[in-house]
Design an enzyme around this catalytic site. Structure first.
Site, mmCIF file in Angstrom:
data_model
loop_
_atom_site.group_PDB
_atom_site.id
_atom_site.type_symbol
_atom_site.label_atom_id
_atom_site.label_comp_id
_atom_site.label_asym_id
_atom_site.label_seq_id
_atom_site.Cartn_x
_atom_site.Cartn_y
_atom_site.Cartn_z
ATOM 1 N N GLU A 17 0.820 -1.214 0.000
ATOM 2 C CA GLU A 17 0.000 0.000 0.000
ATOM 3 C C GLU A 17 0.858 1.271 0.000
ATOM 4 O O GLU A 17 0.409 2.342 0.392
ATOM 5 C CB GLU A 17 -0.946 -0.017 1.194
ATOM 6 C CG GLU A 17 -2.051 -1.030 1.004
ATOM 7 C CD GLU A 17 -2.587 -1.559 2.318
ATOM 8 O OE1 GLU A 17 -3.710 -1.221 2.673
ATOM 9 O OE2 GLU A 17 -1.877 -2.328 2.993
ATOM 10 N N SER A 205 -5.877 -4.951 2.732
ATOM 11 C CA SER A 205 -6.086 -4.688 1.300
ATOM 12 C C SER A 205 -6.459 -5.936 0.528
ATOM 13 O O SER A 205 -6.167 -6.041 -0.654
ATOM 14 C CB SER A 205 -4.851 -4.128 0.622
ATOM 15 O OG SER A 205 -4.352 -3.090 1.331
ATOM 16 N N PHE A 237 -18.486 -18.170 5.207
ATOM 17 C CA PHE A 237 -18.956 -17.151 4.266
ATOM 18 C C PHE A 237 -20.289 -16.585 4.738
ATOM 19 O O PHE A 237 -21.147 -17.313 5.215
ATOM 20 C CB PHE A 237 -19.125 -17.772 2.866
ATOM 21 C CG PHE A 237 -19.837 -16.879 1.888
ATOM 22 C CD1 PHE A 237 -19.162 -15.837 1.262
ATOM 23 C CD2 PHE A 237 -21.190 -17.079 1.600
ATOM 24 C CE1 PHE A 237 -19.818 -15.010 0.358
ATOM 25 C CE2 PHE A 237 -21.853 -16.257 0.700
ATOM 26 C CZ PHE A 237 -21.168 -15.226 0.078
ATOM 27 N N SER A 340 -11.453 8.711 0.277
ATOM 28 C CA SER A 340 -11.540 7.431 0.969
ATOM 29 C C SER A 340 -12.780 7.439 1.860
ATOM 30 O O SER A 340 -13.293 8.494 2.240
ATOM 31 C CB SER A 340 -10.315 7.204 1.850
ATOM 32 O OG SER A 340 -9.130 7.361 1.120
HETATM 33 N N1 ADP Z 1 -16.526 -14.160 5.887
HETATM 34 C C1 ADP Z 1 -16.775 -13.451 4.769
HETATM 35 N N2 ADP Z 1 -17.953 -13.611 4.096
HETATM 36 C C2 ADP Z 1 -18.206 -12.904 2.962
HETATM 37 N N3 ADP Z 1 -17.359 -12.031 2.407
HETATM 38 C C3 ADP Z 1 -16.171 -11.824 3.024
HETATM 39 C C4 ADP Z 1 -15.829 -12.511 4.235
HETATM 40 N N4 ADP Z 1 -14.614 -12.104 4.608
HETATM 41 C C5 ADP Z 1 -14.210 -11.225 3.685
HETATM 42 N N5 ADP Z 1 -15.131 -11.031 2.718
HETATM 43 C C6 ADP Z 1 -14.977 -10.159 1.543
HETATM 44 O O1 ADP Z 1 -13.588 -9.939 1.317
HETATM 45 C C7 ADP Z 1 -13.235 -8.579 1.512
HETATM 46 C C8 ADP Z 1 -11.876 -8.459 2.181
HETATM 47 O O2 ADP Z 1 -11.853 -9.111 3.413
HETATM 48 P P1 ADP Z 1 -11.380 -8.403 4.741
HETATM 49 O O3 ADP Z 1 -11.413 -9.389 5.843
HETATM 50 O O4 ADP Z 1 -12.145 -7.154 4.945
HETATM 51 O O5 ADP Z 1 -9.839 -8.099 4.438
HETATM 52 P P2 ADP Z 1 -8.982 -6.764 4.327
HETATM 53 O O6 ADP Z 1 -8.348 -6.581 5.652
HETATM 54 O O7 ADP Z 1 -7.994 -7.091 3.295
HETATM 55 O O8 ADP Z 1 -9.917 -5.650 3.986
HETATM 56 C C9 ADP Z 1 -14.383 -8.010 2.317
HETATM 57 O O9 ADP Z 1 -14.515 -6.631 2.122
HETATM 58 C C10 ADP Z 1 -15.565 -8.799 1.759
HETATM 59 O O10 ADP Z 1 -15.941 -8.310 0.479
#
Ligand code: ADP
Ligand code: MG
Length: 382
Positions: A17, A205, A237, A340
């Site tokens: 990043e 990210s 999920f 942002s």
């Molecule tokens: N358990 C989950 N169920 C459904 N979608 C998920 C889940 N975990 C992550 N996502 C999807 O993946 C994206 C990135 O995951 P996240 O945990 O927020 O990681 P980061 O820290 O990289 O943002 C989320 O914004 C969402 O769209």
């Protein structure tokens, strides 16, 4: 000059990043009131070298390239007029800090620092620890909350303790996955099923994250995640809307309006986040008041559970069908350009970008003052 607050901004960093951080730094430098602040750039190059430029003036802030410091100055030039015009100069060896430990030496040159490095070695408490040791007040989250907020497993454990609803999850070590991947996959299938999300505990990210739909996917997903970290989290999920809220404050907390992320793609992945791959931000999100209130309450609870300070963006899943609000994560150094989510959420709540920075600096100084109240040794009681 005299009474201006000398605001150091640490940006760049050894992370994926890096470029985002440059954009953030540029935006902050442009926005802050130059009558109130003297801005000092501190650049962490991709190779980990630290550079410090002199005070920076408005007129040079046209592109992030200026912030690469060495690129902003014609080589060999010692022209003092250049400095007067607000050019960033690498004035002698003072400015090449080299190793981060030398940040201690800028203690005399700045009053407060705003670290805007995202991800590992920036958002995870390491830079914050350095600033604690250097005894420099800084903006935003402290060491512990940064570290916990960066580690998805630790963060979820803390949320569980705070009674926050979240998806089911499991944690594994890379060594365990490498030793007995089939047993690991069996456990995941039994407890979580498909699809499931596989993530390195310590990234951000969306790097290294996969939505696995079957056993083959899962094997590949685990392998990929193991490239990025030695701790891996696997999550159930959830089919839900993604909504986010800003929290501002140290102990007295203010929340922003709520925003929604509408990802055109399968999930909100790296491309979508930083290359604008068809993701829409909807501000404010269209939610029943009662749901919005719950989200604001949960966000404060999460912030307090981590012992956050300054700012955090708290991300949620809202499962409309089951009227369920589930916390996903806290970002202790959220994206912070004027476009942002976090700054936009507060702009909508009535705090424009420049004022937001102002308040954050104030909160950083207050936090430092609060810490000065602690006595270090019992003898001081005498
Ligand atoms: N358990 C989950 N169920 C459904 N979608 C998920 C889940 N975990 C992550 N996502 C999807 O993946 C994206 C990135 O995951 P996240 O945990 O927020 O990681 P980061 O820290 O990289 O943002 C989320 O914004 C969402 O769209
Ligand atoms: Mg996220």
């Amino acid at each position: 000059m005299g009474n201006k607050i000398r605001l150091g901004i640490i940006y760049g960093g050894k992370t994926s990043e890096h470029e985002v951080s440059l954009l953030t730094a540029l935006s902050i430098m442009k926005a802050v009131d130059k009558n109130k602040y003297e801005v000092q750039p501190i650049y962490v190059q991709m190779d980990g070298t630290w550079l410090k430029g002199g005070p920076i003036a408005d007129q040079v802030l046209e592109s992030v390239n200026v912030l690469r410091l060495d690129g902003g100055v014609s080589s060999g030039s010692n022209d003092h007029d250049q400095e007067k015009q607000g050019q960033i100069t690498l004035a002698g060896n003072q400015s090449l800090m080299g190793k981060p430990a030398n940040v201690m030496s800028i203690h005399q040159e700045v009053d407060v620092i705003f670290p805007v490095i995202h991800g590992p070695n920036g958002e995870d408490g390491t830079v914050q620890g350095l600033l604690e040791l250097a005894d420099i007040p800084y903006v935003g989250t402290g060491v512990m909350a940064s570290a916990v907020g960066m580690d998805k497993l630790m963060m979820k454990n803390v949320f569980a303790q705070a009674g926050l609803d979240q998806v089911q999850y499991m944690g594994f070590l890379r060594s365990q996955i490498e030793r007995e991947v089939d047993s690991v996959m069996n456990q995941i299938e039994q407890k979580l099923g498909y699809p499931c999300f596989v993530k390195p505990a310590n990234m951000g990210s969306s790097v290294g994250i996969t939505k696995a739909k079957d056993r083959d996917d899962l094997r590949g997903a685990l392998e990929l995640a193991c490239k990025f970290d030695r701790r891996i989290i696997v999550e159930e999920f959830i089919k839900a809307r993604e909504v986010e809220i800003g929290v501002l404050g140290n102990e007295e907390l203010r929340t922003s309006v709520i925003g929604e992320v509408i990802a055109a793609k399968e999930f909100y992945d790296y491309e979508a986040k930083y290359k604008g791959g068809g993701t829409d931000l909807k501000i404010p999100a269209d939610l029943p008041q009662q749901v919005a209130d719950r989200i604001a309450e949960m966000a404060k609870t999460a912030f307090q559970a981590l012992d956050g300070s300054g700012l955090s963006r708290v991300d949620f899943f809202y499962d409309e069908e089951n009227d369920r609000v589930v916390i996903n994560e806290v970002n202790t150094m959220p994206g912070f350009t004027p476009f942002s989510m976090y700054p936009m959420l507060f702009a909508e709540a009535g705090i424009p970008y420049a004022e937001l920075i102002d308040q954050l600096v104030q909160l950083g100084l207050e936090r430092y003052e609060e810490k000065q109240r602690n006595i270090v040794a019992a003898e001081e009681l005498e």
